[in-house]
Design a protein around this motif. Structure first.
Motif, mmCIF file in Angstrom:
data_model
loop_
_atom_site.group_PDB
_atom_site.id
_atom_site.type_symbol
_atom_site.label_atom_id
_atom_site.label_comp_id
_atom_site.label_asym_id
_atom_site.label_seq_id
_atom_site.Cartn_x
_atom_site.Cartn_y
_atom_site.Cartn_z
ATOM 1 N N ASP A 86 15.847 133.388 76.050
ATOM 2 C CA ASP A 86 16.501 132.974 74.812
ATOM 3 C C ASP A 86 17.998 132.861 75.072
ATOM 4 N N VAL A 87 18.456 131.661 75.410
ATOM 5 C CA VAL A 87 19.859 131.446 75.754
ATOM 6 C C VAL A 87 20.760 131.711 74.556
ATOM 7 N N ALA A 127 19.871 121.410 78.151
ATOM 8 C CA ALA A 127 20.842 121.705 77.094
ATOM 9 C C ALA A 127 21.209 123.188 77.109
ATOM 10 N N ASP A 128 20.199 124.048 77.282
ATOM 11 C CA ASP A 128 20.464 125.489 77.318
ATOM 12 C C ASP A 128 21.419 125.866 78.443
ATOM 13 N N ASN A 129 21.284 125.204 79.587
ATOM 14 C CA ASN A 129 22.187 125.480 80.708
ATOM 15 C C ASN A 129 23.638 125.222 80.312
ATOM 16 N N TYR A 130 23.872 124.132 79.589
ATOM 17 C CA TYR A 130 25.240 123.814 79.155
ATOM 18 C C TYR A 130 25.718 124.765 78.065
ATOM 19 N N LEU A 131 24.816 125.212 77.213
ATOM 20 C CA LEU A 131 25.200 126.178 76.184
ATOM 21 C C LEU A 131 25.664 127.479 76.828
ATOM 22 N N HIS A 186 30.150 121.132 75.709
ATOM 23 C CA HIS A 186 29.613 120.798 74.390
ATOM 24 C C HIS A 186 29.079 119.371 74.364
ATOM 25 N N GLU A 187 29.829 118.453 74.985
ATOM 26 C CA GLU A 187 29.377 117.049 75.038
ATOM 27 C C GLU A 187 28.064 116.932 75.798
#
Length: 197
Positions: A60-61, A135-139, A172-173
């Protein structure tokens, strides 16, 4: 054994649970031990006063990010023998050996607590079968860069702060590009603007 899930030499983002705190931390397995560093904070103080901790796995990122930024999180705990852990998350518990060292980088100078957890037992738990999301990796990277931005601004490192602020915006982008839509990302972006502005 659960420890074998950690490939030697790779950095894993996990939860470190101490007497009264939970924080994300990067750990590296070497042999039968898990190594990590703490740059001050409540967990470091608790380990120094009571060198016992649990390291738990989560996919759970958003939980990792919320804990890193001290956002409100509701968790249930269990424990025994002076150890404490988050209910239903797999992990290990054990004693912690540590030493303090001076650390200096582009963000400034501080004291780092270099730790090694020596597992004494496993914690039973079950993770949801959630696939890895780009997406989770970037978050996660956004949260790491945001916490570093806080340090850079606090220490008056303008050049480093500018670079980290740009990284937060880029993260974020990319998060949005790969389908991320969590409110937590918007909150982090606003926080970064407030800090840097």
């Amino acid at each position: 054994m659960l420890l074998e899930l950690f490939r030697e030499g790779q950095v894993y983002e996990v939860l470190l649970v101490t007497r009264s705190n939970v924080t994300p931390v990067g750990v590296v397995r070497r042999g039968e031990r898990l190594f990590f560093k703490l740059f001050g904070g409540r967990s470091a103080g608790e380990i120094k006063s009571l060198p016992k901790a649990s390291i738990q796995i989560t996919n759970d990122v958003e939980l990792l990010v919320k804990l890193a930024l001290n956002f409100d999180v509701k968790l249930q705990f269990e424990g025994r023998g002076g150890y404490r852990w988050v209910k239903n998350l797999p992990g290990v518990y054990g004693t912690v050996e540590f030493r303090e060292e001076h650390h200096e980088d582009k963000l400034g100078s501080t004291t780092v607590l270099k730790c090694v957890l020596i597992p004494e037992g496993e914690i039973e738990g079950k993770l949801s079968p959630r696939p890895v999301s780009r997406a989770d990796n970037y978050l996660l990277e956004m949260a790491v860069n945001l916490t570093r931005l806080l340090v850079a601004v606090r220490n008056g490192r303008r050049e480093a702060a500018e670079r980290l602020y740009r990284e937060v915006i880029r993260d974020h982008e990319m998060y949005k590009k790969f389908g991320g839509g969590s409110e937590i990302a918007r909150e982090m972006l606003k926080l970064a603007g407030d800090i840097f502005g």
